[in-house]
Design an enzyme around this catalytic site. Structure first.
Site, PDB file in Angstrom:
ATOM      1  N   ASP A  68       0.939  -4.143  57.364  1.00  0.00           N
ATOM      2  CA  ASP A  68       1.859  -4.994  56.624  1.00  0.00           C
ATOM      3  C   ASP A  68       1.057  -5.676  55.516  1.00  0.00           C
ATOM      4  O   ASP A  68       0.187  -6.506  55.799  1.00  0.00           O
ATOM      5  CB  ASP A  68       2.466  -6.028  57.570  1.00  0.00           C
ATOM      6  N   TYR A 178      13.848  -8.470  42.422  1.00  0.00           N
ATOM      7  CA  TYR A 178      13.065  -7.270  42.150  1.00  0.00           C
ATOM      8  C   TYR A 178      12.446  -7.355  40.755  1.00  0.00           C
ATOM      9  O   TYR A 178      11.249  -7.102  40.568  1.00  0.00           O
ATOM     10  CB  TYR A 178      13.941  -6.024  42.273  1.00  0.00           C
TER      11      TYR A 178
END
Length: 267
Positions: A68, A178
């Site tokens: 991660d 984003y």
């Protein structure tokens, strides 16, 4: 300074590729190993990373790792594993990005917790990757970091493209988070290029335009009409750009953004 033409092929390198389990990461793995490089294919999902690594070209080598990128301790552990299995890292490619549960919510109601989560993976993650891997590259006086951006980190999305657009059975858009996270990553790219340039560590970006990955015909037609080449991109076209910036052929390029978008942002 000697005036010489380089005829030496790119030396085989050890490359860490985050987001390696996705469709772009899979294409990058295939392209990079075709050039003879060893690639640590990193993904949050080990199965995806392993599957991508299994598609490596026989000229190189690839190993899948689960990590991660929003967990700094996990990145430190990853570095130790890669150095044990493959050797000292020459190139870092930051391609990991994520969506949240409410990723396509309207901006007015987009939850702050989703904003923070996406920002931690898309922007803070690459920053931590650069801390963990880039510091050693700078000390050695060589290396390359390549951040994967988006056209919507350098230009606003044309909202009209999304009228009737569907992907995997659901209506889609490009959320503000984003764009913000990828714009931030471009800023980080330029900063690190300046910060480490004197150390021989190059930091660049590759910006993909829209890549075909199963969108419906409405989106494909709308998007294609906005490009100069009248089509969407293919994963291998992004992988080729990444391979160039990872190679010795880009030895005097840093702080740059290689935009691979069929001319969409050049109108």
């Amino acid at each position: 300074m000697a005036d010489t033409l380089s005829s030496t092929p790119t030396a085989a390198k050890i490359i860490v590729l985050t987001g390696g389990g996705g469709f772009l990461g899979t294409a990058m793995t295939r392209r990079l190993t075709r050039d003879g490089h060893a690639v640590a294919v990193v993904d949050r999902d080990l199965e995806s990373a392993t599957k991508s690594a299994a598609g490596a070209d026989a000229a190189g080598r690839a190993i899948g790792y689960a990590c991660d990128v929003s967990d700094r301790a996990a990145l430190v552990d990853l570095k130790a594993k890669v150095e044990r299995d493959l050797g000292v890292v020459d190139v870092l490619i930051c391609g990991a990005a994520t969506k949240s549960d409410n990723f396509f919510e309207p901006f007015e109601t987009f939850p702050l917790e989703d904003w923070d989560y996406v920002m931690r993976v898309n922007l803070t993650g690459p920053a931590m990757c650069a801390q963990v891997f880039g510091g050693d590259m700078a000390k050695r006086g060589a290396g390359s970091i390549i951040n994967i951006l988006s056209i919507y980190g350098i230009a606003a999305p044309d909202q009209r493209i999304y009228d009737g657009a569907v992907y995997e059975g659901r209506a889609i858009n490009t959320p503000a988070i984003y764009s913000a996270s990828k714009a931030g990553l471009w800023g980080l790219t330029k900063y690190l290029a300046s910060y480490w340039g004197k150390n021989g560590l190059r930091v660049n970006a590759v910006t993909p335009g829209g890549i075909f990955s199963g969108q419906n015909d409405t989106f494909i037609n709308n998007y294609s009409a906005r490009t100069m080449m009248d089509r969407m991109g293919e994963p291998h076209e992004i992988a080729d750009a990444v391979a160039f910036l990872a190679s010795d052929g880009s030895s005097y390029i840093t702080g740059q953004n290689l935009i691979v978008d069929g001319g969409l942002t050049a109108w």
